[in-house]
Design a protein around this motif. Structure first.
Motif, PDB file in Angstrom:
ATOM      1  N   THR A   2     -39.523 110.005  94.090  1.00 51.24           N
ATOM      2  CA  THR A   2     -38.668 109.218  94.967  1.00 51.24           C
ATOM      3  C   THR A   2     -37.696 108.369  94.154  1.00 51.24           C
ATOM      4  O   THR A   2     -38.082 107.732  93.174  1.00 51.24           O
ATOM      5  N   ALA A   3     -36.425 108.368  94.564  1.00 51.40           N
ATOM      6  CA  ALA A   3     -35.419 107.555  93.877  1.00 51.40           C
ATOM      7  C   ALA A   3     -35.695 106.074  94.114  1.00 51.40           C
ATOM      8  O   ALA A   3     -35.915 105.643  95.252  1.00 51.40           O
ATOM      9  N   THR A   4     -35.683 105.290  93.055  1.00 54.04           N
ATOM     10  CA  THR A   4     -35.883 103.860  93.205  1.00 54.04           C
ATOM     11  C   THR A   4     -34.655 103.223  93.845  1.00 54.04           C
ATOM     12  O   THR A   4     -33.551 103.761  93.807  1.00 54.04           O
ATOM     13  N   ILE A   5     -34.875 102.054  94.429  1.00 44.44           N
ATOM     14  CA  ILE A   5     -33.821 101.331  95.139  1.00 44.44           C
ATOM     15  C   ILE A   5     -33.818  99.866  94.705  1.00 44.44           C
ATOM     16  O   ILE A   5     -34.832  99.329  94.248  1.00 44.44           O
ATOM     17  N   GLY A   6     -32.675  99.246  94.848  1.00 40.66           N
ATOM     18  CA  GLY A   6     -32.532  97.810  94.606  1.00 40.66           C
ATOM     19  C   GLY A   6     -31.400  97.271  95.444  1.00 40.66           C
ATOM     20  O   GLY A   6     -30.528  98.032  95.908  1.00 40.66           O
ATOM     21  N   PRO A  54     -35.537  93.554  91.668  1.00 41.18           N
ATOM     22  CA  PRO A  54     -35.728  94.584  90.640  1.00 41.18           C
ATOM     23  C   PRO A  54     -35.796  95.952  91.312  1.00 41.18           C
ATOM     24  O   PRO A  54     -35.882  96.041  92.547  1.00 41.18           O
ATOM     25  N   PRO A  55     -35.777  97.046  90.552  1.00 44.86           N
ATOM     26  CA  PRO A  55     -35.934  98.370  91.157  1.00 44.86           C
ATOM     27  C   PRO A  55     -37.281  98.478  91.893  1.00 44.86           C
ATOM     28  O   PRO A  55     -38.311  98.014  91.397  1.00 44.86           O
ATOM     29  N   CYS A  56     -37.242  99.065  93.084  1.00 43.79           N
ATOM     30  CA  CYS A  56     -38.433  99.207  93.921  1.00 43.79           C
ATOM     31  C   CYS A  56     -38.628 100.678  94.292  1.00 43.79           C
ATOM     32  O   CYS A  56     -37.651 101.402  94.491  1.00 43.79           O
ATOM     33  N   ASP A  57     -39.872 101.084  94.435  1.00 39.37           N
ATOM     34  CA  ASP A  57     -40.168 102.465  94.810  1.00 39.37           C
ATOM     35  C   ASP A  57     -40.084 102.693  96.311  1.00 39.37           C
ATOM     36  O   ASP A  57     -39.767 103.796  96.758  1.00 39.37           O
ATOM     37  N   CYS A 123     -19.144  87.748 101.728  1.00 40.75           N
ATOM     38  CA  CYS A 123     -20.494  88.006 101.230  1.00 40.75           C
ATOM     39  C   CYS A 123     -20.940  89.399 101.670  1.00 40.75           C
ATOM     40  O   CYS A 123     -20.840  89.746 102.858  1.00 40.75           O
ATOM     41  N   SER A 124     -21.451  90.160 100.716  1.00 41.49           N
ATOM     42  CA  SER A 124     -21.784  91.559 100.923  1.00 41.49           C
ATOM     43  C   SER A 124     -23.247  91.806 100.603  1.00 41.49           C
ATOM     44  O   SER A 124     -23.933  90.967 100.005  1.00 41.49           O
ATOM     45  N   ALA A 125     -23.716  92.979 100.983  1.00 45.50           N
ATOM     46  CA  ALA A 125     -24.988  93.518 100.517  1.00 45.50           C
ATOM     47  C   ALA A 125     -24.680  94.794  99.747  1.00 45.50           C
ATOM     48  O   ALA A 125     -23.976  95.664 100.259  1.00 45.50           O
ATOM     49  N   HIS A 126     -25.166  94.884  98.519  1.00 46.59           N
ATOM     50  CA  HIS A 126     -24.957  96.064  97.676  1.00 46.59           C
ATOM     51  C   HIS A 126     -26.286  96.784  97.497  1.00 46.59           C
ATOM     52  O   HIS A 126     -27.274  96.166  97.091  1.00 46.59           O
ATOM     53  N   VAL A 127     -26.293  98.068  97.792  1.00 53.69           N
ATOM     54  CA  VAL A 127     -27.504  98.882  97.664  1.00 53.69           C
ATOM     55  C   VAL A 127     -27.365  99.798  96.459  1.00 53.69           C
ATOM     56  O   VAL A 127     -26.345 100.484  96.310  1.00 53.69           O
ATOM     57  N   HIS A 128     -28.379  99.809  95.602  1.00 55.41           N
ATOM     58  CA  HIS A 128     -28.416 100.680  94.430  1.00 55.41           C
ATOM     59  C   HIS A 128     -29.477 101.753  94.634  1.00 55.41           C
ATOM     60  O   HIS A 128     -30.620 101.438  95.003  1.00 55.41           O
ATOM     61  N   VAL A 129     -29.107 103.000  94.385  1.00 52.83           N
ATOM     62  CA  VAL A 129     -30.048 104.128  94.445  1.00 52.83           C
ATOM     63  C   VAL A 129     -29.987 104.840  93.095  1.00 52.83           C
ATOM     64  O   VAL A 129     -28.895 105.160  92.606  1.00 52.83           O
ATOM     65  N   HIS A 130     -31.141 105.097  92.513  1.00 49.76           N
ATOM     66  CA  HIS A 130     -31.200 105.690  91.184  1.00 49.76           C
ATOM     67  C   HIS A 130     -30.632 107.113  91.197  1.00 49.76           C
ATOM     68  O   HIS A 130     -31.156 108.000  91.870  1.00 49.76           O
ATOM     69  N   VAL A 131     -29.524 107.300  90.482  1.00 55.28           N
ATOM     70  CA  VAL A 131     -28.905 108.613  90.274  1.00 55.28           C
ATOM     71  C   VAL A 131     -28.487 108.637  88.805  1.00 55.28           C
ATOM     72  O   VAL A 131     -27.425 108.137  88.445  1.00 55.28           O
ATOM     73  N   PRO A 132     -29.300 109.195  87.921  1.00 51.34           N
ATOM     74  CA  PRO A 132     -29.036 109.068  86.479  1.00 51.34           C
ATOM     75  C   PRO A 132     -27.860 109.897  85.978  1.00 51.34           C
ATOM     76  O   PRO A 132     -27.283 109.574  84.944  1.00 51.34           O
ATOM     77  N   ALA A 241     -33.418  95.758 104.451  1.00 51.90           N
ATOM     78  CA  ALA A 241     -34.359  96.768 103.956  1.00 51.90           C
ATOM     79  C   ALA A 241     -34.187  98.087 104.693  1.00 51.90           C
ATOM     80  O   ALA A 241     -34.206  99.168 104.083  1.00 51.90           O
ATOM     81  N   ALA A 242     -34.001  98.037 106.010  1.00 54.58           N
ATOM     82  CA  ALA A 242     -33.849  99.278 106.785  1.00 54.58           C
ATOM     83  C   ALA A 242     -32.535  99.975 106.450  1.00 54.58           C
ATOM     84  O   ALA A 242     -32.495 101.219 106.335  1.00 54.58           O
ATOM     85  N   LEU A 243     -31.460  99.221 106.306  1.00 53.35           N
ATOM     86  CA  LEU A 243     -30.186  99.824 105.908  1.00 53.35           C
ATOM     87  C   LEU A 243     -30.290 100.437 104.516  1.00 53.35           C
ATOM     88  O   LEU A 243     -29.732 101.513 104.242  1.00 53.35           O
ATOM     89  N   THR A 244     -31.034  99.784 103.631  1.00 55.46           N
ATOM     90  CA  THR A 244     -31.246 100.338 102.295  1.00 55.46           C
ATOM     91  C   THR A 244     -31.987 101.665 102.373  1.00 55.46           C
ATOM     92  O   THR A 244     -31.659 102.616 101.651  1.00 55.46           O
ATOM     93  N   ALA A 245     -32.983 101.747 103.242  1.00 55.08           N
ATOM     94  CA  ALA A 245     -33.718 103.003 103.420  1.00 55.08           C
ATOM     95  C   ALA A 245     -32.791 104.117 103.883  1.00 55.08           C
ATOM     96  O   ALA A 245     -32.869 105.259 103.399  1.00 55.08           O
ATOM     97  N   LEU A 246     -31.895 103.798 104.817  1.00 57.16           N
ATOM     98  CA  LEU A 246     -30.955 104.797 105.324  1.00 57.16           C
ATOM     99  C   LEU A 246     -29.979 105.223 104.235  1.00 57.16           C
ATOM    100  O   LEU A 246     -29.687 106.417 104.068  1.00 57.16           O
TER     101      LEU A 246
END
Length: 370
Positions: A2-6, A54-57, A123-132, A241-246
Motif C-alpha cells: 500500500t502506498a503511504t500517505i501524508g 509523518p508518512p502513514c500506512d 489555507c490549503s490541504a496538501h495530500v502526499h501519496v508515495h510514488v517513487p 482523512a477521507a479526502l486523503t483516502a480518495l
C-alpha cells in the motif's frame, strides 16, 4: 504494498476575542516545536501556521496523527489568546493576514508578483501519496487533471473573505486561479517534457523555481510523492482523512494505468478552467462540467463515478467505508462552505462562523446546518 500517505494542513491564527487574524505564527511555531519538532511550521503570512503528518500506512493512523498535531497546535496557541482556524480564506480580516512570513521564498514572491499577493491569504490541504518514480508521477498527474474540479467542490470551505460573503464556495480557488502556473498542471507526455515546461516558465518569470512548481498536482521535489494541492483545508480532520483516502486511491489507480502504457486523457485546458470555476462558485451540492465529457453533471454524480472508478483501490486499502461516509456527510450537510453559511444563518453573526470553525478545528464537534 500500500502506498503511504501524508497530509499538510494550513490554518489561520484567530484571536478568540475579536476573531481577527493575529500575527503570532513565529511564537506559536516555536512553542509547538518543543513537542512535535518540524511537524509544525510557519506559512506565507505570520497569521498562519502549517501542521503535517509523518508518512502513514492507513487512513486510521493518518487521522490519529492529524488529531494529535492539531491538538499540539491548539495548545501552543492557548497562551497567545488565539486558536487555529481551518478555513480556506479568513472569515474576518486582521493584521496577521498582511504580515509576511520570514522566508526568502515569500519575499521573492512579493518581488515577482507585487500587488497580486496583497490578498493572497489562503489555507490549503496538501495530500502526499508515495510514488517513487518521477516519470510515473508526472504522467499520473495527467489522469488526475479531470478530477481536480470535483476535489475543489468536495473540499470547498472558503465562502467568506474578510467579513463578506463572496458568493462562492471556494474563494481560495478564485484567488489562486489568477496567478500563472498556479492551478491545474499542463498535460505532458514525459518527465523531460515536464522539465522543459517548468524551465521555460521560470525563464518567463511566471514561476519562481522550476524545481518547485505550485501547480495543483506535482511530483514533490524533496520527497518521493505525488502531491495534490487543490483542496481547501477542511475544518473537520475526519473530512481531511477521507479526502486523503480518495486521493490515494485515485493516484494509485492512475499510476497503474501509466505503467500499463496509458499516458492519460488530454483534457482541454479551457474546459478544465470552466470546471474549476463552477466548482469554486457552487461547491457541493452543485453541478459543473465533467472535464472528460464536457457535460454538466451534479458533483454528487461525478463523485460516485469517481468512487466506482477507484473502488478496487479503496477496498484494497480498507478505505471504501470511510469515503462512502464522506459522501453521506456531503449529501446531508453540504461542503464546508455550506456549513459556514449555515452557522451564519442560524446565529446571524459572522463572528459565530469563526467560533464554529475554531471548535471544529479543535475537535470539539462538527457543526451541521439547522
Amino acid at each position: 504494498m500500500t502506498a503511504t500517505i501524508g497530509v499538510e494542513e494550513e490554518f489561520f491564527l484567530v484571536r478568540t476575542d475579536s476573531r481577527a487574524v493575529e500575527p503570532a505564527g513565529a511564537r506559536i511555531v516555536a512553542r509547538a516545536r518543543e513537542t512535535v519538532g518540524d511537524l509544525v511550521s510557519g506559512e506565507f503570512h505570520e497569521g498562519q501556521l502549517e501542521v503535517r503528518t509523518p508518512p502513514c500506512d492507513d487512513t486510521a493512523g493518518l487521522l490519529r496523527q492529524l488529531t494529535a498535531v492539531r491538538a499540539v497546535a491548539r495548545d501552543a496557541c492557548g497562551t497567545e489568546g488565539v486558536g487555529p482556524c481551518a478555513s480556506g480564506t479568513p472569515v474576518l480580516g486582521g493584521a496577521g493576514a498582511r504580515v509576511l512570513g520570514d522566508h526568502p521564498r515569500y519575499r521573492a514572491g512579493v518581488r515577482q508578483f507585487g500587488s497580486m499577493l496583497d490578498d493572497f491569504t489562503v489555507c490549503s490541504a496538501h495530500v502526499h501519496v508515495h510514488v517513487p518514480d518521477r516519470e510515473v508521477a508526472v504522467l499520473a498527474a495527467n489522469h488526475l487533471r479531470p478530477w481536480l474540479p470535483l476535489l475543489v467542490a468536495m473540499s470547498a470551505n472558503s465562502p467568506f473573505f474578510e467579513g463578506r460573503d463572496t458568493g462562492y464556495a471556494s474563494w481560495r480557488t478564485v484567488i489562486r486561479g489568477r496567478f500563472p502556473a498556479l492551478s491545474a498542471p499542463p498535460y505532458v507526455d514525459s518527465l523531460a517534457h515536464y522539465e522543459r515546461l517548468t524551465a521555460a516558465l521560470q525563464e518567463s518569470g511566471a514561476m519562481l523555481d522550476a524545481s518547485l512548481p505550485f501547480w495543483d498536482v506535482r511530483p514533490n521535489p524533496r520527497v518521493p510523492t505525488l502531491e495534490v494541492r487543490v483542496m481547501d483545508v477542511p475544518a473537520d480532520a475526519t473530512d481531511t482523512a477521507a479526502l486523503t483516502a480518495l486521493v490515494r486511491a485515485l493516484v494509485v489507480r492512475s499510476a497503474e494505468r501509466v505503467r500499463d502504457g496509458d499516458p492519460g486523457p488530454p483534457v482541454c485546458g479551457e474546459l478544465l478552467r470552466a470546471a474549476y470555476w463552477r466548482a469554486a462558485r457552487d461547491g457541493w451540492p452543485g453541478s459543473g462540467p465533467d472535464a472528460l465529457t464536457g457535460h454538466v453533471l451534479p458533483f454528487s454524480a461525478q463523485a460516485r463515478r469517481l468512487v466506482g472508478h477507484v473502488r478496487p483501490q479503496l477496498e484494497e486499502c480498507g478505505d471504501f467505508d470511510e469515503v462512502a461516509a464522506l459522501l453521506r456527510r456531503l449529501d446531508r450537510q453540504g461542503c464546508g462552505a455550506q456549513r459556514q453559511r449555515a452557522s451564519w444563518v442560524r446565529r446571524s453573526r459572522v463572528t459565530d462562523v469563526v467560533d464554529d470553525l475554531l471548535a471544529t478545528t479543535a475537535g470539539r464537534g462538527d457543526v451541521s446546518p439547522a
